[in-house]
Design a protein around this motif. Sequence first.
Motif, mmCIF file in Angstrom:
data_model
loop_
_atom_site.group_PDB
_atom_site.id
_atom_site.type_symbol
_atom_site.label_atom_id
_atom_site.label_comp_id
_atom_site.label_asym_id
_atom_site.label_seq_id
_atom_site.Cartn_x
_atom_site.Cartn_y
_atom_site.Cartn_z
ATOM 1 N N PRO A 114 48.013 82.226 13.778
ATOM 2 C CA PRO A 114 48.022 82.117 15.242
ATOM 3 C C PRO A 114 47.263 83.272 15.901
ATOM 4 O O PRO A 114 47.016 84.304 15.262
ATOM 5 C CB PRO A 114 49.518 82.198 15.594
ATOM 6 C CG PRO A 114 50.253 82.051 14.317
ATOM 7 C CD PRO A 114 49.346 82.436 13.208
ATOM 8 N N TRP A 115 46.940 83.117 17.167
ATOM 9 C CA TRP A 115 46.238 84.189 17.894
ATOM 10 C C TRP A 115 47.042 85.486 17.813
ATOM 11 O O TRP A 115 48.251 85.496 18.081
ATOM 12 C CB TRP A 115 46.056 83.807 19.372
ATOM 13 C CG TRP A 115 44.979 82.796 19.593
ATOM 14 C CD1 TRP A 115 45.149 81.479 19.911
ATOM 15 C CD2 TRP A 115 43.563 83.018 19.501
ATOM 16 N NE1 TRP A 115 43.933 80.864 20.023
ATOM 17 C CE2 TRP A 115 42.934 81.781 19.781
ATOM 18 C CE3 TRP A 115 42.765 84.126 19.218
ATOM 19 C CZ2 TRP A 115 41.542 81.635 19.784
ATOM 20 C CZ3 TRP A 115 41.375 83.978 19.219
ATOM 21 C CH2 TRP A 115 40.779 82.747 19.504
ATOM 22 N N GLY A 120 48.933 94.795 16.750
ATOM 23 C CA GLY A 120 50.294 94.392 17.119
ATOM 24 C C GLY A 120 51.283 94.712 16.007
ATOM 25 O O GLY A 120 52.405 95.180 16.253
ATOM 26 N N ALA A 121 50.878 94.462 14.750
ATOM 27 C CA ALA A 121 51.735 94.803 13.605
ATOM 28 C C ALA A 121 51.560 96.263 13.215
ATOM 29 O O ALA A 121 52.527 96.940 12.855
ATOM 30 C CB ALA A 121 51.392 93.909 12.420
ATOM 31 N N THR A 167 57.285 83.047 12.837
ATOM 32 C CA THR A 167 57.761 82.809 11.463
ATOM 33 C C THR A 167 57.431 81.381 11.004
ATOM 34 O O THR A 167 58.040 80.865 10.076
ATOM 35 C CB THR A 167 59.282 83.044 11.379
ATOM 36 O OG1 THR A 167 59.912 82.198 12.345
ATOM 37 C CG2 THR A 167 59.655 84.486 11.665
ATOM 38 N N SER A 168 56.472 80.742 11.687
ATOM 39 C CA SER A 168 56.212 79.323 11.400
ATOM 40 C C SER A 168 55.398 79.114 10.117
ATOM 41 O O SER A 168 55.271 77.992 9.657
ATOM 42 C CB SER A 168 55.495 78.667 12.577
ATOM 43 O OG SER A 168 54.235 79.268 12.768
ATOM 44 N N THR A 169 54.817 80.168 9.567
ATOM 45 C CA THR A 169 54.073 79.995 8.312
ATOM 46 C C THR A 169 54.653 80.937 7.254
ATOM 47 O O THR A 169 55.536 81.746 7.549
ATOM 48 C CB THR A 169 52.567 80.322 8.481
ATOM 49 O OG1 THR A 169 52.422 81.729 8.694
ATOM 50 C CG2 THR A 169 51.950 79.546 9.626
ATOM 51 N N LEU A 173 53.893 86.652 11.128
ATOM 52 C CA LEU A 173 52.804 87.354 11.793
ATOM 53 C C LEU A 173 53.194 87.743 13.214
ATOM 54 O O LEU A 173 53.682 86.901 13.979
ATOM 55 C CB LEU A 173 51.576 86.424 11.840
ATOM 56 C CG LEU A 173 50.288 87.047 12.339
ATOM 57 C CD1 LEU A 173 49.737 88.068 11.330
ATOM 58 C CD2 LEU A 173 49.234 85.973 12.588
ATOM 59 N N TRP A 174 52.945 89.008 13.586
ATOM 60 C CA TRP A 174 53.138 89.441 14.976
ATOM 61 C C TRP A 174 52.014 88.830 15.813
ATOM 62 O O TRP A 174 50.859 89.216 15.683
ATOM 63 C CB TRP A 174 53.157 90.972 15.076
ATOM 64 C CG TRP A 174 54.427 91.521 14.520
ATOM 65 C CD1 TRP A 174 54.650 91.941 13.246
ATOM 66 C CD2 TRP A 174 55.680 91.654 15.219
ATOM 67 N NE1 TRP A 174 55.968 92.336 13.097
ATOM 68 C CE2 TRP A 174 56.620 92.169 14.287
ATOM 69 C CE3 TRP A 174 56.105 91.382 16.524
ATOM 70 C CZ2 TRP A 174 57.944 92.427 14.620
ATOM 71 C CZ3 TRP A 174 57.432 91.633 16.860
ATOM 72 C CH2 TRP A 174 58.330 92.149 15.922
ATOM 73 N N SER A 175 52.358 87.863 16.638
ATOM 74 C CA SER A 175 51.384 87.014 17.325
ATOM 75 C C SER A 175 51.532 87.162 18.834
ATOM 76 O O SER A 175 52.550 87.640 19.329
ATOM 77 C CB SER A 175 51.617 85.552 16.941
ATOM 78 O OG SER A 175 51.576 85.425 15.529
ATOM 79 N N VAL A 176 50.517 86.679 19.555
ATOM 80 C CA VAL A 176 50.555 86.745 21.018
ATOM 81 C C VAL A 176 51.245 85.481 21.542
ATOM 82 O O VAL A 176 50.908 84.373 21.109
ATOM 83 C CB VAL A 176 49.126 86.883 21.581
ATOM 84 C CG1 VAL A 176 49.125 86.874 23.099
ATOM 85 C CG2 VAL A 176 48.497 88.176 21.053
#
Length: 274
Positions: A114-115, A120-121, A167-169, A173-176
């Motif tokens: 994702p974007w 961010g992480a 947490t969808s994958t 991932l820390w996402s926007v």
Amino acid sequence: MPLSPAQRAAYERDGFLVFPGLVATAEVALLRSEVERLMPVQAEGTVREGATGAPKSMFRLHETDGPTASPPFRALSRTPRVLGAAKELLGDEQLYLHHSKVNVKAAIEGSVWPWHQDYGAWQLDGIQRPDMATFMVALDEATEMNGCLYFLPGSHRWGRTEAYLDTSTAYRLWSVPPAEMRRRMAESPEPVAITGPPGTAAIFHCNLMHASGHNLSRHDRWQAYFCFNTCANRPLDVPSPRADHVRSRNWAPMQLVADDAVLQAGRAARAAAE
Ligand code: SIN
Ligand code: MN
């Protein structure tokens, strides 16, 4: 490979640079054989997905120890083409790798990124300043169908956007947040698809918004990533730090190697196996 003033200006403006044909065909073949060798290896830093259990990501290729150590990937990360360009753009002679990985994105099953902004992480890892950049090297033809990277030009200049943990994958991932992304994209130039034959490379700023889609094609999309930080910007201590494969503690400044070191590493490995 000194960068031209135009390239430096484009990096400042857009937050990324693309290098067509940076990695030669023979080097790509060697690096691909390394990916094949490492894919079945069970390692803490290998995240798998889908019914086939193909790796989504395989980390820690650049060290000399550990189950995923790869001399050709280590050599590539230290060539003037890669390390030299990162030094120039980060304006620092002393760099180390926060991590390295190959994202396999297997045919049909390989999932979306994702974007997000990498910082961010990484700021949660204790890194104080966004003085970081990532080098991507395509080891397959990168197409829109097989889930190439997309960059949002100039988005590194917005600074950091508050992230949430998607947490969808298989890779958390820390996402926007989607609403923020919709708002930002309405004010931004169109995303740029980073497509091209194997050996195409790009470097991008750690605050650049980027993403990639699901691999709908019947071909894998293998891409290597080297995430550079300045040694001076190494992470401060944080409670419960992430594992070493994703938040390296090897802060020794990287040394440049000869530009043919990737092929040399392959020859050395073959000689040792004989
Ligand atoms: C990443 O942003 O770290 C990976 C994106 C991709 O492999 O498509
Ligand atoms: Mn990323």
